[in-house]
Design a protein around this motif. Sequence first.
Motif, PDB file in Angstrom:
ATOM      1  N   TRP A  53       6.131 -18.431   5.295  1.00 27.16           N
ATOM      2  CA  TRP A  53       5.345 -17.369   5.884  1.00 27.16           C
ATOM      3  C   TRP A  53       6.232 -16.155   6.058  1.00 27.16           C
ATOM      4  CZ3 TRP A  53       5.419 -14.252  10.179  1.00 27.16           C
ATOM      5  CH2 TRP A  53       4.247 -13.542  10.448  1.00 27.16           C
ATOM      6  N   VAL A  54       5.707 -15.023   5.640  1.00 20.27           N
ATOM      7  CA  VAL A  54       6.421 -13.760   5.799  1.00 20.27           C
ATOM      8  C   VAL A  54       5.467 -12.797   6.488  1.00 20.27           C
ATOM      9  CG1 VAL A  54       7.528 -11.845   4.584  1.00 20.27           C
ATOM     10  CG2 VAL A  54       7.750 -14.169   3.707  1.00 20.27           C
ATOM     11  N   LYS A  55       5.974 -12.088   7.460  1.00 17.21           N
ATOM     12  CA  LYS A  55       5.181 -11.099   8.179  1.00 17.21           C
ATOM     13  C   LYS A  55       4.539 -10.148   7.168  1.00 17.21           C
ATOM     14  CE  LYS A  55       5.741  -7.744  11.891  1.00 17.21           C
ATOM     15  NZ  LYS A  55       6.691  -7.091  12.773  1.00 17.21           N
ATOM     16  N   PRO A  56       3.219  -9.883   7.295  1.00 14.75           N
ATOM     17  CA  PRO A  56       2.529  -9.062   6.297  1.00 14.75           C
ATOM     18  C   PRO A  56       3.178  -7.708   6.027  1.00 14.75           C
ATOM     19  CG  PRO A  56       0.919 -10.112   7.715  1.00 14.75           C
ATOM     20  CD  PRO A  56       2.285 -10.415   8.288  1.00 14.75           C
ATOM     21  N   SER A  57       3.680  -7.034   7.052  1.00 14.32           N
ATOM     22  CA  SER A  57       4.294  -5.723   6.818  1.00 14.32           C
ATOM     23  C   SER A  57       5.553  -5.846   5.962  1.00 14.32           C
ATOM     24  CB  SER A  57       4.614  -5.042   8.148  1.00 14.32           C
ATOM     25  OG  SER A  57       5.536  -5.809   8.895  1.00 14.32           O
ATOM     26  N   ILE A  58       6.308  -6.908   6.144  1.00 14.35           N
ATOM     27  CA  ILE A  58       7.515  -7.112   5.337  1.00 14.35           C
ATOM     28  C   ILE A  58       7.131  -7.498   3.918  1.00 14.35           C
ATOM     29  CG2 ILE A  58       9.552  -8.572   5.031  1.00 14.35           C
ATOM     30  CD1 ILE A  58       9.809  -8.555   8.097  1.00 14.35           C
ATOM     31  N   ARG A  59       6.103  -8.357   3.772  1.00 12.89           N
ATOM     32  CA  ARG A  59       5.652  -8.756   2.442  1.00 12.89           C
ATOM     33  C   ARG A  59       5.196  -7.523   1.650  1.00 12.89           C
ATOM     34  NH1 ARG A  59       2.098 -12.634   3.573  1.00 12.89           N
ATOM     35  NH2 ARG A  59       0.399 -11.168   3.766  1.00 12.89           N
ATOM     36  N   LYS A  60       4.459  -6.617   2.306  1.00 15.34           N
ATOM     37  CA  LYS A  60       3.993  -5.402   1.629  1.00 15.34           C
ATOM     38  C   LYS A  60       5.176  -4.540   1.200  1.00 15.34           C
ATOM     39  CE  LYS A  60      -0.438  -5.151   3.989  1.00 15.34           C
ATOM     40  NZ  LYS A  60      -1.220  -4.440   5.017  1.00 15.34           N
ATOM     41  N   VAL A  62       8.238  -5.539   0.495  1.00 15.88           N
ATOM     42  CA  VAL A  62       8.923  -6.184  -0.627  1.00 15.88           C
ATOM     43  C   VAL A  62       8.116  -6.003  -1.915  1.00 15.88           C
ATOM     44  CG1 VAL A  62       9.583  -8.439  -1.565  1.00 15.88           C
ATOM     45  CG2 VAL A  62      10.147  -7.861   0.795  1.00 15.88           C
ATOM     46  N   GLU A  63       6.789  -6.202  -1.821  1.00 15.82           N
ATOM     47  CA  GLU A  63       5.947  -6.026  -3.010  1.00 15.82           C
ATOM     48  C   GLU A  63       6.011  -4.594  -3.517  1.00 15.82           C
ATOM     49  OE1 GLU A  63       2.178  -7.411  -1.593  1.00 15.82           O
ATOM     50  OE2 GLU A  63       2.695  -9.520  -1.912  1.00 15.82           O
ATOM     51  N   LYS A  64       6.039  -3.622  -2.609  1.00 14.35           N
ATOM     52  CA  LYS A  64       6.148  -2.215  -2.998  1.00 14.35           C
ATOM     53  C   LYS A  64       7.473  -1.980  -3.721  1.00 14.35           C
ATOM     54  CE  LYS A  64       6.301   2.477  -1.178  1.00 14.35           C
ATOM     55  NZ  LYS A  64       6.478   3.293   0.006  1.00 14.35           N
ATOM     56  N   GLY A  65       8.557  -2.533  -3.173  1.00 10.40           N
ATOM     57  CA  GLY A  65       9.866  -2.387  -3.810  1.00 10.40           C
ATOM     58  C   GLY A  65       9.897  -3.018  -5.189  1.00 10.40           C
ATOM     59  N   GLU A  66       9.241  -4.176  -5.345  1.00 12.82           N
ATOM     60  CA  GLU A  66       9.196  -4.831  -6.652  1.00 12.82           C
ATOM     61  C   GLU A  66       8.405  -3.992  -7.644  1.00 12.82           C
ATOM     62  OE1 GLU A  66       7.638  -8.674  -5.717  1.00 12.82           O
ATOM     63  OE2 GLU A  66       9.604  -9.463  -5.151  1.00 12.82           O
ATOM     64  N   ARG A  67       7.299  -3.395  -7.183  1.00 13.46           N
ATOM     65  CA  ARG A  67       6.516  -2.536  -8.081  1.00 13.46           C
ATOM     66  C   ARG A  67       7.335  -1.321  -8.505  1.00 13.46           C
ATOM     67  NH1 ARG A  67       2.431  -3.770  -4.390  1.00 13.46           N
ATOM     68  NH2 ARG A  67       2.657  -1.753  -3.375  1.00 13.46           N
ATOM     69  N   GLU A  68       8.081  -0.742  -7.572  1.00 10.91           N
ATOM     70  CA  GLU A  68       8.924   0.408  -7.900  1.00 10.91           C
ATOM     71  C   GLU A  68      10.005   0.030  -8.901  1.00 10.91           C
ATOM     72  OE1 GLU A  68      10.299   1.890  -4.151  1.00 10.91           O
ATOM     73  OE2 GLU A  68       8.360   2.788  -3.651  1.00 10.91           O
ATOM     74  N   MET A  69      10.553  -1.160  -8.752  1.00 11.06           N
ATOM     75  CA  MET A  69      11.569  -1.621  -9.698  1.00 11.06           C
ATOM     76  C   MET A  69      10.957  -1.809 -11.080  1.00 11.06           C
ATOM     77  SD  MET A  69      13.786  -4.256  -7.344  1.00 11.06           S
ATOM     78  CE  MET A  69      14.606  -4.954  -8.736  1.00 11.06           C
ATOM     79  N   ASP A  70       9.720  -2.325 -11.131  1.00  9.51           N
ATOM     80  CA  ASP A  70       9.037  -2.493 -12.413  1.00  9.51           C
ATOM     81  C   ASP A  70       8.811  -1.145 -13.087  1.00  9.51           C
ATOM     82  OD1 ASP A  70       8.949  -5.227 -12.281  1.00  9.51           O
ATOM     83  OD2 ASP A  70       6.866  -5.339 -11.582  1.00  9.51           O
ATOM     84  N   VAL A  71       8.449  -0.129 -12.300  1.00  6.48           N
ATOM     85  CA  VAL A  71       8.218   1.203 -12.849  1.00  6.48           C
ATOM     86  C   VAL A  71       9.513   1.760 -13.421  1.00  6.48           C
ATOM     87  CG1 VAL A  71       7.671   3.601 -12.247  1.00  6.48           C
ATOM     88  CG2 VAL A  71       6.231   1.740 -11.399  1.00  6.48           C
ATOM     89  N   HIS A  72      10.617   1.615 -12.680  1.00  7.46           N
ATOM     90  CA  HIS A  72      11.915   2.113 -13.153  1.00  7.46           C
ATOM     91  C   HIS A  72      12.379   1.362 -14.384  1.00  7.46           C
ATOM     92  CE1 HIS A  72      12.527   4.904  -9.939  1.00  7.46           C
ATOM     93  NE2 HIS A  72      12.472   3.963  -8.996  1.00  7.46           N
ATOM     94  N   ALA A  73      12.052   0.093 -14.460  1.00  8.46           N
ATOM     95  CA  ALA A  73      12.494  -0.730 -15.581  1.00  8.46           C
ATOM     96  C   ALA A  73      11.484  -0.708 -16.723  1.00  8.46           C
ATOM     97  CB  ALA A  73      12.717  -2.161 -15.115  1.00  8.46           C
TER      98      ALA A  73
END
Length: 97
Positions: A53-60, A62-73
Amino acid sequence: GDLSSHHKKELRAVWYHKLARHPDHKVEYEKWLESPPEPFADLRRAEEMRENWVKPSIRKRVEKGEREMDVHAGGQDDAETPSSALPGCVETLWNTN
């Protein structure tokens, strides 16, 4: 632990009354006053029922950071990502020979 059986019984009566939200529950809990259920040996969920379980605000975040990394890559896996697709600071580190 150290509570007398009389004190435990009084405490259970108050607690069961608070827990009962339905008349059927109240009847069931009154039965438990005379013969209380055994305490659980382990309060954790069964192994097959456990999940991370991950607190929803932290999960969001992390997901935002992963999406940004995908855009850069460019949406490619790290192993397939050319250094030109990486952010400038990382590219600089790769090319310092």
